[in-house]
Design a protein around this motif. Structure first.
Motif, PDB file in Angstrom:
ATOM      1  N   ASN A 107      18.109  39.637   6.866  1.00  0.00           N
ATOM      2  CA  ASN A 107      17.207  39.042   6.011  1.00  0.00           C
ATOM      3  C   ASN A 107      15.586  39.263   7.073  1.00  0.00           C
ATOM      4  O   ASN A 107      14.012  39.642   6.326  1.00  0.00           O
ATOM      5  N   ILE A 108      16.022  39.240   8.140  1.00  0.00           N
ATOM      6  CA  ILE A 108      14.122  39.138   8.322  1.00  0.00           C
ATOM      7  C   ILE A 108      14.817  40.151   9.886  1.00  0.00           C
ATOM      8  O   ILE A 108      15.202  40.404  10.504  1.00  0.00           O
ATOM      9  N   GLN A 109      14.101  41.254   9.708  1.00  0.00           N
ATOM     10  CA  GLN A 109      13.431  42.809  10.268  1.00  0.00           C
ATOM     11  C   GLN A 109      11.927  42.348  11.588  1.00  0.00           C
ATOM     12  O   GLN A 109      11.421  42.306  10.860  1.00  0.00           O
ATOM     13  N   ILE A 110      11.687  42.675  12.556  1.00  0.00           N
ATOM     14  CA  ILE A 110      10.780  43.313  13.267  1.00  0.00           C
ATOM     15  C   ILE A 110      10.266  44.687  13.220  1.00  0.00           C
ATOM     16  O   ILE A 110      10.993  45.313  13.450  1.00  0.00           O
ATOM     17  N   VAL A 111       9.001  44.129  12.920  1.00  0.00           N
ATOM     18  CA  VAL A 111       7.890  45.472  12.751  1.00  0.00           C
ATOM     19  C   VAL A 111       7.577  46.129  14.061  1.00  0.00           C
ATOM     20  O   VAL A 111       7.299  47.200  14.847  1.00  0.00           O
ATOM     21  N   ASN A 112       7.018  44.681  14.174  1.00  0.00           N
ATOM     22  CA  ASN A 112       5.591  44.369  15.025  1.00  0.00           C
ATOM     23  C   ASN A 112       5.960  43.243  16.173  1.00  0.00           C
ATOM     24  O   ASN A 112       5.618  42.749  15.738  1.00  0.00           O
ATOM     25  N   GLY A 113       6.404  43.881  17.279  1.00  0.00           N
ATOM     26  CA  GLY A 113       6.543  42.635  18.038  1.00  0.00           C
ATOM     27  C   GLY A 113       5.035  42.039  18.670  1.00  0.00           C
ATOM     28  O   GLY A 113       4.275  42.561  19.306  1.00  0.00           O
ATOM     29  N   PHE A 114       5.509  40.900  19.825  1.00  0.00           N
ATOM     30  CA  PHE A 114       4.349  40.494  20.208  1.00  0.00           C
ATOM     31  C   PHE A 114       3.944  41.799  21.299  1.00  0.00           C
ATOM     32  O   PHE A 114       4.416  41.990  22.386  1.00  0.00           O
ATOM     33  N   ALA A 115       2.822  41.563  21.635  1.00  0.00           N
ATOM     34  CA  ALA A 115       2.369  42.026  22.597  1.00  0.00           C
ATOM     35  C   ALA A 115       2.065  41.901  23.921  1.00  0.00           C
ATOM     36  O   ALA A 115       1.354  40.468  23.864  1.00  0.00           O
ATOM     37  N   PRO A 116       2.324  42.323  25.125  1.00  0.00           N
ATOM     38  CA  PRO A 116       1.670  42.106  26.542  1.00  0.00           C
ATOM     39  C   PRO A 116       0.307  41.732  26.367  1.00  0.00           C
ATOM     40  O   PRO A 116      -0.088  41.924  26.909  1.00  0.00           O
ATOM     41  N   ARG A 117       0.142  40.415  27.036  1.00  0.00           N
ATOM     42  CA  ARG A 117      -0.603  40.503  27.194  1.00  0.00           C
ATOM     43  C   ARG A 117      -1.212  39.647  29.070  1.00  0.00           C
ATOM     44  O   ARG A 117      -0.304  38.973  29.887  1.00  0.00           O
ATOM     45  N   LEU A 118      -2.350  40.386  29.739  1.00  0.00           N
ATOM     46  CA  LEU A 118      -2.163  40.034  30.915  1.00  0.00           C
ATOM     47  C   LEU A 118      -3.299  39.428  31.093  1.00  0.00           C
ATOM     48  O   LEU A 118      -2.887  38.464  32.096  1.00  0.00           O
ATOM     49  N   LYS A 119      -4.116  39.446  30.428  1.00  0.00           N
ATOM     50  CA  LYS A 119      -5.196  38.374  30.658  1.00  0.00           C
ATOM     51  C   LYS A 119      -5.236  37.189  29.549  1.00  0.00           C
ATOM     52  O   LYS A 119      -4.885  37.483  28.435  1.00  0.00           O
ATOM     53  N   PRO A 120      -5.798  35.911  29.832  1.00  0.00           N
ATOM     54  CA  PRO A 120      -5.459  35.175  29.494  1.00  0.00           C
ATOM     55  C   PRO A 120      -6.388  34.807  27.627  1.00  0.00           C
ATOM     56  O   PRO A 120      -8.208  35.891  28.036  1.00  0.00           O
ATOM     57  N   THR A 121      -6.913  34.193  27.047  1.00  0.00           N
ATOM     58  CA  THR A 121      -6.817  34.175  25.499  1.00  0.00           C
ATOM     59  C   THR A 121      -7.850  33.220  25.560  1.00  0.00           C
ATOM     60  O   THR A 121      -9.255  33.546  25.487  1.00  0.00           O
ATOM     61  N   GLY A 122      -7.724  32.023  26.414  1.00  0.00           N
ATOM     62  CA  GLY A 122      -8.673  31.038  26.527  1.00  0.00           C
ATOM     63  C   GLY A 122      -7.993  30.449  27.312  1.00  0.00           C
ATOM     64  O   GLY A 122      -6.629  30.929  28.723  1.00  0.00           O
ATOM     65  N   PRO A 123      -8.684  29.278  27.624  1.00  0.00           N
ATOM     66  CA  PRO A 123      -9.656  28.528  27.567  1.00  0.00           C
ATOM     67  C   PRO A 123     -10.629  29.664  27.916  1.00  0.00           C
ATOM     68  O   PRO A 123     -11.201  30.070  28.651  1.00  0.00           O
ATOM     69  N   LYS A 124     -12.370  30.005  27.230  1.00  0.00           N
ATOM     70  CA  LYS A 124     -13.418  30.618  27.015  1.00  0.00           C
ATOM     71  C   LYS A 124     -14.612  29.781  28.171  1.00  0.00           C
ATOM     72  O   LYS A 124     -14.568  28.793  27.905  1.00  0.00           O
TER      73      LYS A 124
END
Length: 302
Positions: free
Chosen positions: A253-270
């Protein structure tokens, strides 16, 4: 006609509405003047007390940087899921339930629902989701089978692959979804078994037609046999069997189209946001202090 000329020479009186408007405009003018004088006074005080305000801003920036250094870095990534013929509202409710638990810090329940350990659940900072086609349908329509986007913020970027599988299984293992999948699976498997039996029976007929025994002369139960048609029918049935077997792989019923992209640099805090807030608050406090000092100074002179 003297009475007409007398009426024309009389001055016209303003209506009550016109008098009220004049009062309003006069009041607005006075108010704008007061605001301008107040703003000019504040700017003069800021210029006069520049060192004081600048010192407070420097302290505010220092505190903001200290808070930024103590803040825990996090990583944000998103994944896209596509649904089978399921109402999006059902998935929306399922994800909303999980999002509430994350927001409340109920990591024990999160770990149980996602089938992960408690330490991994504590690494979830925030989760949000959205229907990608929500704005493409009419308000009175039911959204079905539309793709979803889930945005996840984690304190540990290594856990994105784990969370990807956990979220997909969390949605797939819903009791209603699992029941619908089981029903479809039984239907497809039943059709496959029936085709296999028919193909086996047809193969025996083809064998009999290809190698007749006795005086059959190309007839079975009085009906003529065409080997070419038998082979065509066998190939058609086999193709249906292959298609049904392939559809068993698409029953999720659920299929993954695009998975989580690996992140090397923190998104936050800024850091810029921390400095902006810290410097802004310090500037406001410094301005208030400077204005109060000037008021006290002026009151002493008086």
């Amino acid at each position: 006609m003297p009475h007409i000329s007398e009426q024309e020479n009389k001055p016209m009186r303003n209506s009550p509405d016109e008098i009220d408007l004049m009062v309003v405009f006069r009041y607005l003018g006075e108010l704008i003047g007061k605001v301008q004088r107040g703003v000019n006074s504040v700017f003069r005080i800021i210029y006069k007390r520049f060192l004081l305000i600048f010192s407070l801003i420097a302290i505010g920036l220092g505190l903001a940087f200290a808070l930024f250094s103590l803040a825990k870095p996090y990583y944000t990534s998103s994944m896209t899921l596509v649904l089978a013929e399921i109402r999006n509202q059902f998935v929306d409710n399922q994800l909303q339930r999980l999002s509430v638990m994350v927001g409340e810090g109920n990591y024990e329940a999160v770990a149980e629902d996602l089938d992960i350990n408690i330490d991994a659940a504590r690494q979830i900072k925030e989760m949000s989701f959205s229907n990608l086609d929500e704005n493409r349908i009419a308000e009175d329509s039911v959204l079905t089978g539309s793709p979803f986007e889930i945005e996840l913020s984690l304190y540990n970027n290594v856990l994105f692959p784990t969370m990807e599988v956990a979220l997909a299984n969390y949605l797939e293992n819903n009791r209603y979804f699992s029941k619908q999948k089981s029903i479809k699976q039984r239907e497809v498997e039943s059709m496959i078994n029936r085709l296999k039996g028919e193909i086996a029976a047809l193969d025996s007929v083809k064998t009999s037609a290809a190698t007749p025994r006795g005086p059959v002369n190309g007839f079975v139960y009085g009906e003529p046999l065409d080997p070419a048609n038998l082979f065509k029918e066998s190939i058609t049935m086999y193709q249906k069997q292959v298609e049904l077997e392939a559809s068993l792989e698409q029953l999720d019923n659920i299929q993954i189209v695009n998975g989580f992209a690996p992140r090397l640099k923190p998104t936050g805090p800024k850091l810029s946001l921390y400095l902006l807030i810290g410097g802004g608050i310090a500037f406001i406090i410094g301005t208030i202090v400077a204005v109060n000092l000037e008021k006290r100074k002026n009151s002493v002179k008086v």
